[in-house]
Design a protein around this motif. Structure first.
Motif, PDB file in Angstrom:
ATOM      1  N   UNK A  71       0.824  -1.219   0.000  1.00 26.73           N
ATOM      2  CA  UNK A  71       0.000   0.000   0.000  1.00 26.73           C
ATOM      3  C   UNK A  71       0.855   1.264   0.000  1.00 26.73           C
ATOM      4  N   UNK A  72       0.358   2.279  -0.665  1.00 28.98           N
ATOM      5  CA  UNK A  72       1.088   3.542  -0.715  1.00 28.98           C
ATOM      6  C   UNK A  72       0.823   4.342   0.562  1.00 28.98           C
ATOM      7  N   UNK A  73       1.818   5.083   1.013  1.00 28.47           N
ATOM      8  CA  UNK A  73       1.634   5.882   2.221  1.00 28.47           C
ATOM      9  C   UNK A  73       0.690   7.054   1.967  1.00 28.47           C
ATOM     10  N   UNK A  74      -0.056   7.422   2.991  1.00 25.22           N
ATOM     11  CA  UNK A  74      -0.962   8.576   2.934  1.00 25.22           C
ATOM     12  C   UNK A  74      -1.996   8.488   1.814  1.00 25.22           C
ATOM     13  N   UNK A  75      -2.332   7.269   1.395  1.00 29.66           N
ATOM     14  CA  UNK A  75      -3.335   7.035   0.352  1.00 29.66           C
ATOM     15  C   UNK A  75      -3.019   7.777  -0.945  1.00 29.66           C
ATOM     16  N   UNK A  76      -1.756   7.817  -1.313  1.00 26.01           N
ATOM     17  CA  UNK A  76      -1.360   8.445  -2.569  1.00 26.01           C
ATOM     18  C   UNK A  76      -1.547   7.469  -3.719  1.00 26.01           C
ATOM     19  N   UNK A  77      -1.691   8.005  -4.908  1.00 26.00           N
ATOM     20  CA  UNK A  77      -1.859   7.189  -6.113  1.00 26.00           C
ATOM     21  C   UNK A  77      -0.508   7.053  -6.786  1.00 26.00           C
ATOM     22  N   UNK A  78      -0.018   5.823  -6.924  1.00 28.31           N
ATOM     23  CA  UNK A  78       1.244   5.606  -7.619  1.00 28.31           C
ATOM     24  C   UNK A  78       1.010   5.704  -9.119  1.00 28.31           C
ATOM     25  N   UNK A  80       3.987   5.940 -11.357  1.00 25.38           N
ATOM     26  CA  UNK A  80       5.135   5.431 -12.098  1.00 25.38           C
ATOM     27  C   UNK A  80       5.936   4.458 -11.246  1.00 25.38           C
ATOM     28  N   UNK A  81       6.593   3.527 -11.921  1.00 31.49           N
ATOM     29  CA  UNK A  81       7.449   2.549 -11.259  1.00 31.49           C
ATOM     30  C   UNK A  81       8.623   2.258 -12.193  1.00 31.49           C
ATOM     31  N   UNK A  82       9.823   2.150 -11.595  1.00 31.53           N
ATOM     32  CA  UNK A  82      11.023   1.842 -12.374  1.00 31.53           C
ATOM     33  C   UNK A  82      11.932   0.977 -11.523  1.00 31.53           C
ATOM     34  N   UNK A  83      12.365  -0.150 -12.075  1.00 31.94           N
ATOM     35  CA  UNK A  83      13.292  -1.044 -11.390  1.00 31.94           C
ATOM     36  C   UNK A  83      14.685  -0.773 -11.936  1.00 31.94           C
ATOM     37  N   UNK A  84      15.621  -0.462 -11.025  1.00 32.15           N
ATOM     38  CA  UNK A  84      17.013  -0.229 -11.385  1.00 32.15           C
ATOM     39  C   UNK A  84      17.858  -1.100 -10.468  1.00 32.15           C
ATOM     40  N   UNK A  85      18.449  -2.145 -11.031  1.00 31.19           N
ATOM     41  CA  UNK A  85      19.228  -3.077 -10.219  1.00 31.19           C
ATOM     42  C   UNK A  85      18.326  -3.799  -9.236  1.00 31.19           C
ATOM     43  N   UNK A  86      18.648  -3.658  -7.945  1.00 29.85           N
ATOM     44  CA  UNK A  86      17.809  -4.292  -6.922  1.00 29.85           C
ATOM     45  C   UNK A  86      16.929  -3.279  -6.192  1.00 29.85           C
ATOM     46  N   UNK A  87      16.746  -2.084  -6.774  1.00 28.81           N
ATOM     47  CA  UNK A  87      15.900  -1.059  -6.167  1.00 28.81           C
ATOM     48  C   UNK A  87      14.691  -0.788  -7.051  1.00 28.81           C
ATOM     49  N   UNK A  88      13.580  -0.455  -6.386  1.00 30.68           N
ATOM     50  CA  UNK A  88      12.346  -0.129  -7.086  1.00 30.68           C
ATOM     51  C   UNK A  88      11.984   1.305  -6.738  1.00 30.68           C
ATOM     52  N   UNK A  89      11.869   2.142  -7.754  1.00 36.01           N
ATOM     53  CA  UNK A  89      11.513   3.540  -7.559  1.00 36.01           C
ATOM     54  C   UNK A  89      10.070   3.749  -7.998  1.00 36.01           C
ATOM     55  N   UNK A  90       9.331   4.531  -7.213  1.00 34.02           N
ATOM     56  CA  UNK A  90       7.944   4.836  -7.558  1.00 34.02           C
ATOM     57  C   UNK A  90       7.724   6.340  -7.487  1.00 34.02           C
ATOM     58  N   UNK A  91       6.780   6.790  -8.271  1.00 33.30           N
ATOM     59  CA  UNK A  91       6.362   8.190  -8.249  1.00 33.30           C
ATOM     60  C   UNK A  91       4.875   8.233  -7.979  1.00 33.30           C
ATOM     61  N   UNK A  92       4.439   9.240  -7.235  1.00 31.96           N
ATOM     62  CA  UNK A  92       3.034   9.278  -6.848  1.00 31.96           C
ATOM     63  C   UNK A  92       2.456  10.674  -6.971  1.00 31.96           C
TER      64      UNK A  92
END
Length: 102
Positions: A71-78, A80-92
Motif C-alpha cells: 500500500x502507498x503511504x498517505x493514500x497516494x496514487x502511484x 510510475x514505477x522503475x526497477x534499477x538493479x535491486x531497487x524499485x523507484x515509484x512516483x506518486x
C-alpha cells in the motif's frame, strides 16, 4: 511450368507467415483477483522476472503466480514505477482533500 512453381512458392511462403509467429498467451486479471485498484498506470520488470505495477492503491508485485500489494503511504496514487538493479523507484500523486483559504 514456371507459373506452377511460382504459385507453389507463394503458397509455401504465405503458409510460413501464418505459422511462423506464435503469440504469447494473454491472461486478463480482474481487479478483484489481485485485490487492488482497478487502474494500473505503469509496468516494469526486474531481473528475476517479477512484474511491478504502479496502481491506484499502491505497488503491485506479480511473481507469475501470486500478487502482493504494497500500500502507498498517505493514500497516494502511484503513477510510475522503475526497477534499477535491486531497487524499485515509484512516483506518486498526492491528492489533498482539505483546502485552507486562511
Amino acid at each position: 511450368m514456371k507459373f506452377i512453381k511460382l504459385i507453389s512458392f507463394l503458397l509455401f511462403f504465405i503458409s510460413q507467415l501464418f505459422f511462423a509467429q506464435e503469440l504469447p498467451p494473454i491472461i486478463k486479471f480482474n481487479s478483484n483477483y489481485y485485490k487492488a485498484g482497478s487502474q494500473n498506470w505503469m509496468i516494469d520488470q526486474d531481473k528475476s522476472e517479477f512484474i511491478y505495477f504502479a496502481n491506484n492503491e499502491g505497488l503491485l508485485e506479480f511473481n507469475g503466480t501470486e500478487w502482493k500489494l504494497y500500500p502507498s503511504p498517505n493514500e497516494t496514487i502511484l503513477r510510475s514505477v522503475k526497477v534499477v538493479g535491486n531497487k524499485i523507484y515509484t512516483g506518486c500523486v498526492r491528492i489533498q482533500t482539505k483546502v485552507n483559504f486562511s
